[in-house]
Enzyme design. Structure first.
Site, mmCIF file in Angstrom:
data_model
loop_
_atom_site.group_PDB
_atom_site.id
_atom_site.type_symbol
_atom_site.label_atom_id
_atom_site.label_comp_id
_atom_site.label_asym_id
_atom_site.label_seq_id
_atom_site.Cartn_x
_atom_site.Cartn_y
_atom_site.Cartn_z
ATOM 1 N N GLU A 181 39.261 -4.277 -2.943
ATOM 2 C CA GLU A 181 38.820 -3.043 -3.618
ATOM 3 C C GLU A 181 39.907 -2.478 -4.529
ATOM 4 O OE1 GLU A 181 37.254 -0.358 -0.653
ATOM 5 O OE2 GLU A 181 35.373 -1.451 -0.610
ATOM 6 N N GLU A 375 31.324 -7.400 1.465
ATOM 7 C CA GLU A 375 31.201 -6.294 2.426
ATOM 8 C C GLU A 375 29.868 -5.607 2.189
ATOM 9 O OE1 GLU A 375 34.340 -3.356 2.723
ATOM 10 O OE2 GLU A 375 35.882 -4.869 2.381
HETATM 11 C C1 BG6 Z 1 35.759 -0.778 2.446
HETATM 12 C C2 BG6 Z 1 37.041 -1.394 2.953
HETATM 13 O O1 BG6 Z 1 36.059 0.225 1.576
HETATM 14 O O2 BG6 Z 1 34.949 -0.112 3.323
HETATM 15 C C3 BG6 Z 1 37.085 -1.650 4.436
HETATM 16 O O3 BG6 Z 1 37.364 -2.563 2.244
HETATM 17 C C4 BG6 Z 1 36.409 -0.496 5.157
HETATM 18 O O4 BG6 Z 1 38.403 -1.858 4.835
HETATM 19 C C5 BG6 Z 1 34.961 -0.428 4.695
HETATM 20 O O5 BG6 Z 1 36.504 -0.560 6.539
HETATM 21 C C6 BG6 Z 1 34.099 0.590 5.418
HETATM 22 O O6 BG6 Z 1 34.732 1.840 5.406
HETATM 23 P P1 BG6 Z 1 34.983 2.649 6.732
HETATM 24 O O7 BG6 Z 1 35.774 3.800 6.322
HETATM 25 O O8 BG6 Z 1 33.639 2.993 7.245
HETATM 26 O O9 BG6 Z 1 35.724 1.743 7.641
#
Ligand code: BG6
Length: 477
Positions: A181, A375
């Site tokens: 990111e 993701e």
């Molecule tokens: C992304 C990141 O922004 O979102 C992850 O690459 C992160 O590391 C994921 O865990 C989800 O966000 P969160 O804050 O719910 O863990």
């Protein structure tokens, strides 16, 4: 409609949110090890004083220190991923496990050996590792000594690290990502780049400097990857930032365009090899000075990525009307205003499966390079029933609709999509809040927000569902 035969189904985690063992086998303290639990944890490290206090007198609960102890449970966890039929598993290498201070001359052999064992375990189960070189962590020494990526000194240090891991794992890892990111630095400079902003007036310049240095480091990683692992594929990674104009006023549409181009400008460089025209103008107009090296332009131009990967959780709405703009509500880092057409997760992230099809088309049109969704998922509170089961139908619903959106992008729109790794395939520490209760996994981990629990792993309802999705190559949803 079906996915291509080669489609890589799997799941994703990051080292610091899963591994724990924060000082084991020679690992150095990393930037994530000094962040407390809680919603303000990222903001808390905006000033050098707070950072020093957390390093020198680590009081309170630091969730990454133990995380879900993937460091000692990886065999059990990878076996569970294999049971679901994973074809790919995305994780990151902790830079501080390999170079404990970031600027050490020689790597830490015990850290290297850990990832050898991890990748061997993946291979044993026929799972391809997809490895992020830098996922929001590095030796905290690099912050205290150089102010993180704000300094060009990190470029050769990162190059040393990447060449070390490419050479070491050249027979084990075929898919690589450079920076997780990369656009997050604009929003959370410490998390994204290990940068402390003591004077808010300097924030923008520090962020652009850090991003430029990361872009050069990313391009050098692409170069080294091609030299050391000519058959591997290396991509960039961006947090999807699709925005909708709140109204059809031209001003709102301009605000949407402006918000999107600011978030994608770094990916533009990684995929196309040069800075967009508007950004060069903007930097000059704002008198933002980057520290540009003599060869930087050439390095960027000659080393563009093989594919573009991204995270997708939600979309934002943007408005220039101050009465609307007051109604905040997307909950995610990009801000924006609440979109009345969408429902939200318990953490306020708005749920928008069609937005994923928008994102896939947007990125494919923009770059004409293969894409990888690395993701996606729903952070939700899970309830463990008396018999130990977790009936996470809400997670299944979320993932099903997003998979349908990918299908449409492939089948109807002709997007070239290589694979899909759901976020937090096993429950891990939340990056934004440090909580455990914000769970994404198919596998439940017994641990709470204060760090209590047995760490026992168990299958949620979504586990069997995802196993069937993979077995049917996305036909059985
Ligand atoms: C992304 C990141 O922004 O979102 C992850 O690459 C992160 O590391 C994921 O865990 C989800 O966000 P969160 O804050 O719910 O863990």
């Amino acid at each position: 409609m079906s996915f291509p035969k080669y489609f890589l189904w799997g799941g994703a985690i990051a080292a610091h949110q899963a591994e724990g063992a924060y000082l084991e086998d020679g690992k150095g303290i990393s930037t994530c090890d000094v962040m407390h639990v809680g919603k303000g944890r990222i903001a808390e490290i905006m000033d050098a004083k707070a950072l020093r206090a957390n390093i020198e007198k680590p009081e309170g609960y630091f969730p990454e220190h133990k995380a879900v102890d993937f460091y000692h449970h990886y065999k059990e966890d990878i076996a569970l991923f294999a049971e679901m039929g994973f074809k790919v598993f995305r994780t990151s290498i902790s830079w501080a496990r390999i170079f404990p201070n970031g600027d050490d001359a020689a790597p830490n052999e015990r850290g290297l050996a850990f990832y050898d064992a991890l990748f061997d375990e993946c291979k044993k189960h026929g799972i391809e590792p997809l490895v992020t070189l830098s996922h929001w962590e590095m030796a905290v020494n690099l912050t205290t000594k150089y102010n993180g990526w704000a300094s060009r000194e990190l470029i050769p240090l990162f190059e040393h690290y990447t060449k070390t891991v490419f050479a070491r794992y050249k027979d084990k890892v075929r898919y690589w990502l450079t920076f997780n990111e990369i656009n997050m630095t604009f929003h959370v400079p410490f998390l994204g780049s290990g940068v402390i902003v003591d004077n808010p007036a300097e924030k923008e310049e520090l962020c652009y400097r850090a991003c430029h240095n990361q872009l050069v480091a990313s391009a050098l990683a692409v170069k080294a990857c091609r030299e050391i692992l000519p058959d591997a594929k290396i991509g960039c990674m961006v947090a999807s930032a699709i925005a909708y104009p709140y109204s059809c006023s031209p001003e709102d549409t301009w605000a949407k365009l402006d918000m999107e181009r600011k978030n994608y400008c770094l990916t533009d460089v990684q995929a196309r090899g040069y800075y967009p025209a508007w950004l060069k103008k903007y930097l000059a107009q704002e008198n933002i000075k980057l520290d540009i090296g003599a060869d930087d332009e050439k390095i960027l131009r000659e080393n563009t990525v093989d594919f573009v990967s991204f995270s997708y959780y939600s979309t934002s709405a943007v408005s220039t009307d101050p009465t609307v703009a007051g109604e905040k509500g997307t909950g995610n880092i990009f801000g924006g205003v609440k979109n009345p057409y969408l429902k939200s997760s318990e953490w306020g992230w708005q749920i928008d499966p069609l937005g994923l099809r928008v994102a896939l088309n947007f990125l494919y049109d923009r770059y004409q390079k293969p894409l990888f969704v690395v993701e996606n998922g729903l952070g939700a509170r899970d309830n463990v029933e008396a018999d130990g089961s977790v009936n996470d139908d809400y997670r299944i619903d979320y993932l099903r609709e997003h998979i349908k959106a990918m299908k449409a992008a492939i089948e109807v729109d002709g997007v070239e999509l290589w694979g899909y790794t759901t976020w937090g395939c096993i429950d891990i520490i939340s990056a934004s809040t440090g909580e455990m209760s914000k769970r994404y996994g198919f596998i439940y981990v017994d641990k709470d927000d204060d760090g209590n629990g047995t760490l026992k792993r168990s299958r949620k309802k979504s586990f069997a569902w995802y196993r069937d999705v993979i077995a049917s190559n996305g036909d059985k949803l």
